[in-house]
Design an enzyme around this catalytic site. Structure first.
Site, PDB file in Angstrom:
ATOM      1  N   SER A 142       0.217  -5.772   2.754  1.00 34.91           N
ATOM      2  CA  SER A 142       1.472  -5.359   2.132  1.00 34.91           C
ATOM      3  C   SER A 142       1.176  -4.296   1.086  1.00 34.91           C
ATOM      4  O   SER A 142       0.047  -4.200   0.581  1.00 34.91           O
ATOM      5  CB  SER A 142       2.133  -6.567   1.456  1.00 34.91           C
ATOM      6  OG  SER A 142       3.215  -6.185   0.629  1.00 34.91           O
ATOM      7  N   TYR A 155       1.533 -13.687  -4.960  1.00 36.42           N
ATOM      8  CA  TYR A 155       1.623 -12.892  -3.738  1.00 36.42           C
ATOM      9  C   TYR A 155       0.725 -11.666  -3.835  1.00 36.42           C
ATOM     10  O   TYR A 155      -0.006 -11.333  -2.893  1.00 36.42           O
ATOM     11  CB  TYR A 155       3.078 -12.481  -3.527  1.00 36.42           C
ATOM     12  CG  TYR A 155       3.348 -11.885  -2.161  1.00 36.42           C
ATOM     13  CD1 TYR A 155       3.279 -12.667  -1.013  1.00 36.42           C
ATOM     14  CD2 TYR A 155       3.693 -10.543  -2.026  1.00 36.42           C
ATOM     15  CE1 TYR A 155       3.547 -12.126   0.237  1.00 36.42           C
ATOM     16  CE2 TYR A 155       3.963  -9.996  -0.784  1.00 36.42           C
ATOM     17  CZ  TYR A 155       3.880 -10.790   0.346  1.00 36.42           C
ATOM     18  OH  TYR A 155       4.134 -10.252   1.588  1.00 36.42           O
TER      19      TYR A 155
END
Length: 239
Positions: A142, A155
């Site tokens: 990501s 995250y």
């Protein structure tokens, strides 16, 4: 480069990006091993892909954050499909909150699924790819693995770690003709994004799971001599 009759294992394959990648690879004649936690999602996709593309599709319900479960799933799928050429590490979860307010168990769970799950799957598959001196591993990372953001500590940590893992393993096995790549999409219009409260903006202009699938497919079709570390795509309104 033709992918016809290759074998791919995809984690988090029941929905979202994993499902879109499975559908894209099926169109290329790739036989599939699908892993997710929800059996009904896997069974529905298995039926769809077999009927539409006439490929072999094996499924395994497993939580890849458990090393034993991940290893058993890999062995069962490889046995049923007769081998493996491609691993797509896609399974992941997210939860956001300030570091001092976020429950420690939630923080640890994100690391366990996103990072350790990727490690367990890679560790289970890699000896098979090394033995045949050929293969591809794609980790769905990501843009959160390239820059941090407030409330994203868990995250971010998991995705930054996946970026480092990708580069280290790439350096280890490129001599074995194995390509290891991280894809770094920004926010994608998936159930995960909606459920975690991400602002996804105008859905008509939003990156879709199929966009990530096309990037994965393009990466796999590169000549095996071509090694890349990361490939990124952004939404029209990146965050």
């Amino acid at each position: 480069m033709s992918l016809n009759n290759q074998v791919a294992i995809i984690t988090g394959a029941g929905k979202g990006i994993g499902k879109a990648i499975a559908q894209a690879l099926a169109k290329e004649g790739v036989h599939l091993g699908l892993i997710a936690r929800t059996t009904s999602d896997l069974e529905a996709l298995q039926s769809e892909l077999r009927e539409q593309h006439g490929i072999k599709v094996a499924i395994a319900s497993a939580d890849i954050s458990d090393q034993s479960a991940a290893e058993k799933a890999v062995e069962a799928l490889v046995s049923e499909l007769g081998g493996i050429d491609i691993l797509i590490n896609n399974a992941g979860i997210a939860k956001f909150g300030k570091l001092v307010e976020m429950d420690t168990q939630d923080w640890e769970r994100i690391i366990q699924v996103n990072l350790m799950g990727t490690y367990y799957m890679t560790r289970a598959v890699l000896p098979k790819l090394i033995a045949q001196n050929q293969g591809n591993i794609i980790n769905i990372a990501s843009t959160a693995g390239e820059r941090g953001f407030a409330t994203g500590s868990a995250y971010n940590a998991s995705k930054f770690a996946i970026m480092g893992l990708t580069e280290a393993v790439m350096q280890e096995v490129r001599k074995n003709n194995i390509r290891v790549v991280a894809l770094t999409p920004s926010t994608v219009n998936t159930e995960l994004a909606v459920n975690t409260g991400l602002s996804i903006g105008d859905e008509d202009r939003m990156m879709q799971p199929e966009d990530v699938a096309e990037l994965a497919l393009a990466t796999l079709k590169l000549p095996q001599r071509v090694f890349v570390k990361t490939a990124g795509i952004w939404t029209t309104n990146p965050q």
